[in-house]
Design an enzyme around this catalytic site. Sequence first.
Site, PDB file in Angstrom:
ATOM      1  N   CYS A  25       0.469   0.762  -9.467  1.00  0.00           N
ATOM      2  CA  CYS A  25      -0.953   1.225  -9.224  1.00  0.00           C
ATOM      3  C   CYS A  25      -1.853   0.214  -9.476  1.00  0.00           C
ATOM      4  O   CYS A  25      -1.939  -0.493 -10.591  1.00  0.00           O
ATOM      5  CB  CYS A  25      -1.152   2.243 -10.087  1.00  0.00           C
ATOM      6  SG  CYS A  25      -3.060   3.263 -10.069  1.00  0.00           S
ATOM      7  N   GLY A  52       3.118   0.384   3.325  1.00  0.00           N
ATOM      8  CA  GLY A  52       1.882  -0.606   3.703  1.00  0.00           C
ATOM      9  C   GLY A  52       1.535  -0.584   5.063  1.00  0.00           C
ATOM     10  O   GLY A  52       2.482  -1.111   5.854  1.00  0.00           O
ATOM     11  N   ASP A  53       0.329  -0.301   5.349  1.00  0.00           N
ATOM     12  CA  ASP A  53      -0.038  -0.377   6.672  1.00  0.00           C
ATOM     13  C   ASP A  53       0.572   0.625   7.609  1.00  0.00           C
ATOM     14  O   ASP A  53       1.096   0.269   8.811  1.00  0.00           O
ATOM     15  CB  ASP A  53      -0.240  -1.580   7.178  1.00  0.00           C
ATOM     16  CG  ASP A  53      -1.228  -2.511   6.528  1.00  0.00           C
ATOM     17  OD1 ASP A  53      -2.030  -1.919   5.962  1.00  0.00           O
ATOM     18  OD2 ASP A  53      -1.145  -3.762   6.740  1.00  0.00           O
ATOM     19  N   ARG A 109      -1.791   6.177   2.966  1.00  0.00           N
ATOM     20  CA  ARG A 109      -3.189   6.420   3.721  1.00  0.00           C
ATOM     21  C   ARG A 109      -3.131   6.828   5.021  1.00  0.00           C
ATOM     22  O   ARG A 109      -3.787   7.571   5.672  1.00  0.00           O
ATOM     23  CB  ARG A 109      -4.123   5.346   3.503  1.00  0.00           C
ATOM     24  CG  ARG A 109      -4.595   4.828   2.099  1.00  0.00           C
ATOM     25  CD  ARG A 109      -5.419   3.615   2.108  1.00  0.00           C
ATOM     26  NE  ARG A 109      -4.510   2.403   2.510  1.00  0.00           N
ATOM     27  CZ  ARG A 109      -4.964   1.434   3.272  1.00  0.00           C
ATOM     28  NH1 ARG A 109      -6.325   1.309   3.332  1.00  0.00           N
ATOM     29  NH2 ARG A 109      -4.159   0.456   3.419  1.00  0.00           N
TER      30      ARG A 109
END
Length: 330
Positions: free
Chosen positions: A104, A205-206, A229
Amino acid sequence: MLNPLAIGHIIIPVPVILAPMAGITDLAFRRICKQMGCGMVITEMVSAKGLYYKDDKSHELMQTHPEETPVGIQIFGSDEKIMAWAADKLNEMPHAFLDINMGCPAPKIVKNGDGAALMREPEKAGRIIRAVAEASVKPVTVKIRKGWQENEVNALEMARIAEANGASAVTVHGRTRDQFYAGEADWEIIRQVKEAVQIPVIGNGDLFSAEAVLRMVDETGCDGVMVGRGAQGNPWIFRDVLGLLKHEHEGKQPDGSEIYDVLKQHLQLVTSYKGEWIAVKEMRKHAAWYTKGLPGSAVIRHQINRAETAADMLKLLSDYLLKDLCCLTR
């Protein structure tokens, strides 16, 4: 190709995992993602000190539901004794495994020496992992980053330390702490970690599409993927991955009706767990993500941010998604 993933005695048939995200991956959203085919979910990160000092919020974050099995609990902290104490206390909880957050980047976390700050103290990180692994009767995993900054890239060292101290798997986010979530994730570091250790490696990631998920697996050889995300406002990403794996993917995006149905269920779940007042406030950000990129979404976001009741919010969403958009796909 994604093969079943073994984390200790736990077998995940399709290891496409929902990443733990503070303030986002609560029980309601995790259940939505599981219904869409997510292979495994993890709670928002829980403070070991919060558990030690009997903080009510910390205990609330660990609420789980049988529907989301297997579910992991993620804890964070930098005091190895308190981390071990927390692991021992959690042994009776119904979760399947315990995850340690060492990635984090949030200032309020790293300023206390927690999260990604432990990337700068590998020996201490190793002691924490060992203490937790020895105290836990369930498998322990570790989430790390590429490093602290570009001249302090040590994901390989950290992964080897995690393996040597009892971790059953390691998740690698391909960014440094300094990057936070900006720029592009470095998938090459994930490939290097995969070649450096024998325990399973999960890439992160991505990952904003099903195609990106399979591309990461192909390019890095990772044993599983963790979507963060990319799932915000798009829990359908898990369904899409399953479709690609089964060669059934048609590239069909959810229409206004399906988006509304999922948003409605999401709001109802949050309301049932947290009450209407909190649910309406928390669902504002989710509604913005669900409607991002749709025609007129800026207007509906402004209206939703002023809604004070669940009924008001649902009326606005119904008018927008079922009437204004009709069957428009995004």
